[in-house]
Design a protein around this motif. Structure first.
Motif, PDB file in Angstrom:
ATOM      1  N   GLY A 185      36.043  39.537  43.337  1.00  0.00           N
ATOM      2  CA  GLY A 185      37.092  38.997  43.474  1.00  0.00           C
ATOM      3  C   GLY A 185      36.883  37.444  43.349  1.00  0.00           C
ATOM      4  N   GLU A 186      35.508  36.916  43.513  1.00  0.00           N
ATOM      5  CA  GLU A 186      35.209  35.535  43.036  1.00  0.00           C
ATOM      6  C   GLU A 186      34.243  35.005  41.587  1.00  0.00           C
ATOM      7  OE1 GLU A 186      32.842  34.077  46.547  1.00  0.00           O
ATOM      8  OE2 GLU A 186      33.936  35.806  47.965  1.00  0.00           O
ATOM      9  N   SER A 187      35.336  34.539  41.292  1.00  0.00           N
ATOM     10  CA  SER A 187      34.884  33.668  39.811  1.00  0.00           C
ATOM     11  C   SER A 187      33.370  33.434  39.949  1.00  0.00           C
ATOM     12  CB  SER A 187      35.841  32.576  39.343  1.00  0.00           C
ATOM     13  OG  SER A 187      36.857  32.779  38.302  1.00  0.00           O
ATOM     14  N   THR A 188      31.926  33.279  40.010  1.00  0.00           N
ATOM     15  CA  THR A 188      30.370  34.051  40.109  1.00  0.00           C
ATOM     16  C   THR A 188      30.158  33.295  38.352  1.00  0.00           C
ATOM     17  OG1 THR A 188      30.733  35.049  41.633  1.00  0.00           O
ATOM     18  CG2 THR A 188      28.593  34.511  40.255  1.00  0.00           C
ATOM     19  N   LEU A 189      29.407  31.918  38.241  1.00  0.00           N
ATOM     20  CA  LEU A 189      28.869  32.278  37.159  1.00  0.00           C
ATOM     21  C   LEU A 189      27.512  32.540  36.684  1.00  0.00           C
ATOM     22  CD1 LEU A 189      28.000  28.109  37.963  1.00  0.00           C
ATOM     23  CD2 LEU A 189      29.860  28.951  36.370  1.00  0.00           C
ATOM     24  N   ARG A 190      27.315  32.973  35.510  1.00  0.00           N
ATOM     25  CA  ARG A 190      26.048  33.645  35.242  1.00  0.00           C
ATOM     26  C   ARG A 190      25.088  33.006  35.839  1.00  0.00           C
ATOM     27  NH1 ARG A 190      27.098  37.299  30.591  1.00  0.00           N
ATOM     28  NH2 ARG A 190      25.263  37.006  30.222  1.00  0.00           N
ATOM     29  N   PRO A 191      23.742  33.778  36.007  1.00  0.00           N
ATOM     30  CA  PRO A 191      22.661  33.860  36.300  1.00  0.00           C
ATOM     31  C   PRO A 191      21.855  33.045  34.745  1.00  0.00           C
ATOM     32  CG  PRO A 191      22.253  35.305  36.848  1.00  0.00           C
ATOM     33  CD  PRO A 191      24.269  35.376  35.949  1.00  0.00           C
ATOM     34  N   ASP A 192      22.738  33.240  33.889  1.00  0.00           N
ATOM     35  CA  ASP A 192      21.726  33.341  32.929  1.00  0.00           C
ATOM     36  C   ASP A 192      22.517  32.439  31.470  1.00  0.00           C
ATOM     37  OD1 ASP A 192      23.464  34.744  32.053  1.00  0.00           O
ATOM     38  OD2 ASP A 192      22.504  35.484  30.515  1.00  0.00           O
ATOM     39  N   GLY A 193      23.267  31.893  32.233  1.00  0.00           N
ATOM     40  CA  GLY A 193      24.367  30.256  31.075  1.00  0.00           C
ATOM     41  C   GLY A 193      23.814  28.948  31.537  1.00  0.00           C
ATOM     42  N   CYS A 209      47.626  35.625  25.207  1.00  0.00           N
ATOM     43  CA  CYS A 209      47.095  36.998  25.932  1.00  0.00           C
ATOM     44  C   CYS A 209      48.091  37.285  26.740  1.00  0.00           C
ATOM     45  CB  CYS A 209      46.076  37.008  25.740  1.00  0.00           C
ATOM     46  SG  CYS A 209      45.217  38.768  25.754  1.00  0.00           S
ATOM     47  N   ALA A 210      48.437  38.475  27.616  1.00  0.00           N
ATOM     48  CA  ALA A 210      48.796  39.199  28.889  1.00  0.00           C
ATOM     49  C   ALA A 210      47.925  40.018  28.869  1.00  0.00           C
ATOM     50  CB  ALA A 210      50.259  39.747  29.001  1.00  0.00           C
ATOM     51  N   GLN A 211      47.451  40.652  29.745  1.00  0.00           N
ATOM     52  CA  GLN A 211      46.648  41.987  30.051  1.00  0.00           C
ATOM     53  C   GLN A 211      46.021  42.284  31.506  1.00  0.00           C
ATOM     54  OE1 GLN A 211      42.832  42.219  27.579  1.00  0.00           O
ATOM     55  NE2 GLN A 211      42.027  43.597  29.126  1.00  0.00           N
ATOM     56  N   ASP A 212      46.953  43.905  31.866  1.00  0.00           N
ATOM     57  CA  ASP A 212      46.257  44.334  33.253  1.00  0.00           C
ATOM     58  C   ASP A 212      44.137  44.220  32.636  1.00  0.00           C
ATOM     59  OD1 ASP A 212      46.330  45.550  35.386  1.00  0.00           O
ATOM     60  OD2 ASP A 212      47.225  47.375  34.112  1.00  0.00           O
ATOM     61  N   VAL A 213      43.880  44.216  33.588  1.00  0.00           N
ATOM     62  CA  VAL A 213      42.200  44.355  34.329  1.00  0.00           C
ATOM     63  C   VAL A 213      42.201  45.003  35.584  1.00  0.00           C
ATOM     64  CG1 VAL A 213      42.477  42.353  32.733  1.00  0.00           C
ATOM     65  CG2 VAL A 213      42.290  42.024  35.665  1.00  0.00           C
ATOM     66  N   GLY A 214      43.221  45.523  36.246  1.00  0.00           N
ATOM     67  CA  GLY A 214      43.697  46.956  36.903  1.00  0.00           C
ATOM     68  C   GLY A 214      42.837  45.920  38.502  1.00  0.00           C
ATOM     69  N   LYS A 215      41.100  45.219  37.886  1.00  0.00           N
ATOM     70  CA  LYS A 215      41.334  44.490  39.543  1.00  0.00           C
ATOM     71  C   LYS A 215      39.683  43.455  38.709  1.00  0.00           C
ATOM     72  CE  LYS A 215      39.655  42.339  43.456  1.00  0.00           C
ATOM     73  NZ  LYS A 215      40.484  41.431  44.070  1.00  0.00           N
ATOM     74  N   ALA A 216      40.819  41.796  38.765  1.00  0.00           N
ATOM     75  CA  ALA A 216      39.591  41.114  38.495  1.00  0.00           C
ATOM     76  C   ALA A 216      38.239  41.116  39.278  1.00  0.00           C
ATOM     77  CB  ALA A 216      39.673  39.905  38.008  1.00  0.00           C
ATOM     78  N   LEU A 217      37.205  41.554  38.575  1.00  0.00           N
ATOM     79  CA  LEU A 217      35.684  41.412  39.720  1.00  0.00           C
ATOM     80  C   LEU A 217      35.188  39.782  39.864  1.00  0.00           C
ATOM     81  CD1 LEU A 217      36.939  44.271  39.544  1.00  0.00           C
ATOM     82  CD2 LEU A 217      33.819  45.115  39.704  1.00  0.00           C
ATOM     83  N   ASN A 218      35.082  39.531  37.850  1.00  0.00           N
ATOM     84  CA  ASN A 218      35.042  38.300  38.174  1.00  0.00           C
ATOM     85  C   ASN A 218      35.581  37.275  37.441  1.00  0.00           C
ATOM     86  OD1 ASN A 218      33.366  35.704  37.703  1.00  0.00           O
ATOM     87  ND2 ASN A 218      31.422  36.348  37.292  1.00  0.00           N
ATOM     88  N   PRO A 219      36.916  36.255  38.062  1.00  0.00           N
ATOM     89  CA  PRO A 219      37.566  36.034  36.929  1.00  0.00           C
ATOM     90  C   PRO A 219      37.583  35.264  35.881  1.00  0.00           C
ATOM     91  CG  PRO A 219      38.534  35.797  39.773  1.00  0.00           C
ATOM     92  CD  PRO A 219      36.821  36.937  39.078  1.00  0.00           C
ATOM     93  N   LEU A 220      36.533  35.075  36.073  1.00  0.00           N
ATOM     94  CA  LEU A 220      35.821  33.596  35.305  1.00  0.00           C
ATOM     95  C   LEU A 220      35.102  34.317  33.590  1.00  0.00           C
ATOM     96  CD1 LEU A 220      35.860  30.590  34.561  1.00  0.00           C
ATOM     97  CD2 LEU A 220      33.029  30.995  35.637  1.00  0.00           C
ATOM     98  N   SER A 221      34.658  35.198  34.083  1.00  0.00           N
ATOM     99  CA  SER A 221      33.904  36.284  33.433  1.00  0.00           C
ATOM    100  C   SER A 221      35.754  37.289  32.715  1.00  0.00           C
ATOM    101  CB  SER A 221      33.275  37.136  33.887  1.00  0.00           C
ATOM    102  OG  SER A 221      32.522  37.729  32.627  1.00  0.00           O
TER     103      SER A 221
END
Length: 807
Positions: free
Chosen positions: A34-42, A689-701
């Motif tokens: 549920g948290e926005s987490t940066l990609r380790p390879d970014g 865009c509006a989209q249902d994602v169920g649960k955003a595990l990583n909102p940023l991603s």
């Protein structure tokens, strides 16, 4: 810059330089579900330091080169490799006759694709021979010296030529399991879906609209061409480092051709520069392994962009024939449709694409009476297979155009008409399957319509026109004269996961141990990280379930069980589910370990109400019992296990009925375009865009996935198409010079409204995200262009000549 003579320090032991390194996520990139987490390879990718498969290097490696057919359909009369073999620096030249086993073909589902062509070639660019040499230019020159005599055959390029009486057969001796239910050998697969009585319902309709739609062939256009390195092993096996989407599927196809057991073909995922379905099929994998085993030296193959266009499958071009009826009050009465997909020379994923196109051809609407048929053809055009959206994209383009036609004929607002017919939880699909999770189609349309519109005439300023904001952009073709704004809407439905009874599962190995007094979790899967962000999500799951800060993601390889393909928006659902399931078992074992060690003097250890949180073992009341590292001591807890979602079943081959899909995802778009009606130039200003994602595990991603899919849909709407000569079946534009993809100057503002309505059947309630926005963005752009011009526009991509009447 000199090349390293030995593997770099960051590489795994025994691995070539450039091989993937272990990615550790710790205190600098904390984040749970549920948290926005940066990609380790970014950071590595944006600074150019990330090692892609094309960066692989071995001290004594050779370079591989493939000779491809210059014609689309021809008998191979003879092949002369003598001059190529005599070229200094050449170590091997292989043709079909040099293959080591009787297994000469491979394929995802149908083993119909030759490793190297024999008897005849079936498409432009088909591999005929391979060369290994000490330098890539030597390999290319040697390949050009191979003499192949062809006797050209008539080409099959469309349905008429494929099914005409006496038509030449693309595959003369078919034995696959689809051949018994298709009406012609040049049809790969046929899926009808019949429910209710469409003919009777049509007689009750107050209005009927029909349309014939053409969808162009789209390329995945990933930025890292096919590449890999095959290293022969001392035990007679081979280790392949490769950019792919499905390690174990590759392994299943490679090993029989090499004549090796699967445990002697080791595979490690190398850095992948995008995929979008184009890496599901094999490309250079077998060729590199064959050359490495023949020469006893490591062999690297890297396609250039020209080769890449021939080296992977593309999105199926399609002809779609639709008829809809409706009542005066705007209720859909029936649907009749026929979808013809061009699968090209080999089957690839065509059968599954047919199933998706047929089962999703109604769209996210309630229609009780349907008569649907979808087929895929064998032709001599380039092979087509998986691409983001997988059959649903083509169907969405057609049914959304139909919705606009019906709304116009009924004098209704196009959004209101869609909402009136929108499916919801409990709706029965045309296949008879109930939708048993939220289906907020009407709400997504409401949300996207409610978003603020961008200001008009944005190109105007006090300092003069900003031509970058105008159709034609920096070509400076207009200062606003003849520019008209249009607005269009579309919504789509996409299945998530593999369907039709496929045993879709994933495997995860999770290890928990104390390192320097701190608990560390290690997650090992065979999931191909192709840019979707799984490496981030897996660490988030481990942190959430095990309460640890330090998580190490091991490189994907075949030393752990299969994770399936990184496609069908399935990896977060299935491999994420496997990681969660393994973490749960690790947690239980840790707690049992604690009970054994501490239960004698603390009664709480004897209860089942224990949790792991922040590196502590606590009761559900928050009482800290011990540090996790203290509980583990010198022991490590490791679990490897498979995880499956609920089962699916095949569609009936006569009626199309069956619970064929796991889950559905939904997205809606509003496109705002500005069109220079005199020159036929289009500027897409915004794609909301509006989209249902169920649960955003990583909102940023999640937002990044939605914006990426939206941009690919924009590309096929107004610029992307592989052009194939209908007379010769030759590709006319195999480069990014002539095959255009959106640049930053073409990409509009993409505001995103994320809705989270949990699917109770899925881990954390999530839905797959990446494909759904690719569906609805294309028809939304076309709808907006129609709104601006009043033209019917029944094909993609829209070109200037279609808007100016010069086509």
């Amino acid at each position: 810059m000199s090349s390293p003579k030995h593997p770099t320090a960051s590489a795994q032991r025994g691995a070539p330089a450039g091989a993937p390194t272990r990615i550790t996520q710790g205190s600098q990139t904390r984040g749970a579900i549920g948290e926005s987490t940066l990609r380790p390879d970014g950071t590595l990718k944006v600074t150019g330091e990330f090692a892609y498969s094309s960066d692989l290097w071995h001290e004594d490696m050779l370079w591989g080169q493939i000779l491809r057919s210059p014609v689309a359909h021809a008998e191979i009369v003879s092949i002369d490799t003598a001059e190529a073999l005599a070229t200094p620096g050449v170590y091997a030249v292989l043709t079909h006759d040099d293959l080591p086993t009787e297994v000469k073909n491979y394929g995802l589902e149908i083993r119909d694709t030759p490793v190297l062509a024999y008897g005849k070639v079936r498409h432009h660019g088909e591999p005929v021979a391979v060369v290994a040499a000490a330098h890539p230019e030597t390999a290319r020159r040697a390949a050009a010296k191979i003499k192949v005599e062809y006797r050209e055959l008539p080409v099959i390029t469309d349905e008429a030529s494929a099914t005409a009486p006496g038509a030449v057969l693309v595959h003369e001796h078919r034995t696959d399991h689809h051949v018994g239910h298709v009406p012609h050998p040049n049809i790969v697969h046929r899926q009808p879906i019949v429910r209710g009585d469409a003919a009777a319902a049509a007689r009750r309709a107050d209005v009927i609209v029909r349309g014939e739609y053409t969808f162009g062939m789209q390329d995945q256009a990933f930025l890292g061409p096919e590449s890999g390195l095959a290293v022969p092993e001392e035990d007679g096996g081979v280790h392949l480092y490769v950019a792919t989407q499905w390690l174990h599927s590759d392994l299943r196809q490679i090993a029989p051709v090499l004549g090796l057991p699967e445990d002697k073909v080791r595979m490690t995922l190398a850095g992948v520069g995008g995929a979008f379905g184009g890496r599901e099929d094999l490309s250079m994998q077998i060729h590199a392994c064959l050359l490495a085993l023949r020469t006893g030296k490591p062999v690297k193959i890297v396609y250039n962009r020209f080769e890449s266009f021939f080296g992977h499958v593309h999105r199926h071009p399609a002809k779609l024939y639709y008829e809809h009826g409706a009542t005066h009050d705007g209720r859909l009465t029936h649907l009749k449709c026929r979808i013809v997909l061009d699968g090209g020379a080999y089957a690839s994923a065509s059968p599954a694409v047919v199933g998706n196109a047929a089962s999703l051809s109604v769209g996210p609407y309630v229609v009780d009476d349907v008569d649907i048929e979808a087929i895929a053809l064998y032709t001599n055009n380039p092979p087509c297979g998986a691409m983001r959206g997988f059959g649903a994209v083509q169907a969405c383009f057609a049914y959304e155009a139909q919705m606009d036609k019906l709304a116009k004929k009924l004098g209704m607002d196009p959004v209101e008409f869609r909402q009136r017919n929108a499916m919801e939880q409990g709706t029965i699909m045309p296949t008879g399957q109930p939708v048993d999770s939220p289906a907020p189609v009407a709400e997504l349309l409401r949300r996207v319509k409610a978003m603020p519109l961008p200001p008009e005439r944005q190109w105007e300023s006090s300092e003069g026109a900003d031509v970058r904001q105008l159709p034609g952009g920096l070509s400076n073709t207009t200062h606003g004269e003849g520019v008209v704004r249009g607005i269009g809407y579309a919504v789509g439905i996409k299945n998530v996961g593999f369907s039709e009874g496929f045993d879709d599962y994933s495997t995860a190995r999770v290890r928990l141990e104390a390192v320097a007094g701190e608990p560390v979790a290690t997650v090992h899967t065979a999931m191909a990280e192709v840019g979707q962000g799984g490496v981030t999500v897996h660490a988030q799951i481990a942190r959430t379930e095990l309460g640890v800060a330090q998580v190490t993601i091991r490189p994907a390889d075949t030393q752990v069980g299969s994770a399936g393909s990184t496609s069908a928006s399935r990896q977060t659902y299935v491999t994420g589910g496997a990681v969660r399931h393994a973490c749960e078992q690790v947690r239980e074992r840790v707690l049992e370990l604690g009970r054994r060690r501490f239960g004698s003097y603390h009664p709480a250890w004897a209860t089942a109400e224990l949790l792991l949180e922040g590196g502590k073992v606590v009761t559900d009341g928050g009482e800290v019992l011990a540090d996790l590292a203290e509980v583990l001591g010198d022991e490590a807890v490791e679990v490897e296990d498979e995880w499956r979602h609920r089962p699916t079943e095949p569609f009936d081959l006569r009626t199309g009925q069956g619970n064929g899909h796991v889950q559905y995802s939904f997205a809606a778009h509003r496109a705002v375009v500005e069109v220079d009606t005199e020159l036929g130039l289009v500027k897409v200003v915004e794609l909301a865009c509006a989209q249902d994602v169920g649960k955003a595990l990583n909102p940023l991603s999640v937002v990044g996935q939605i914006q990426g899919g939206t941009t690919q849909g924009l590309g096929v709407a107004v610029m992307e198409e592989i052009v194939v000569d209908p007379r010769t079946a030759k590709v006319r534009n195999p480069s990014f010079t002539d095959y255009l993809i959106p640049t930053i100057l073409d990409t509009p503002t993409i505001p995103v409204d994320v809705l989270e309505l949990a699917d109770d059947h899925a881990p954390y309630g999530l839905r797959g995200v990446g494909e759904a926005p690719t569906l609805s963005s294309t028809p939304a752009v076309l709808a907006a262009i129609r709104d601006a011009t009043g033209l019917e526009l029944n094909r993609t991509p829209v070109r200037p000549e279609h808007l100016t009447g010069t086509a």
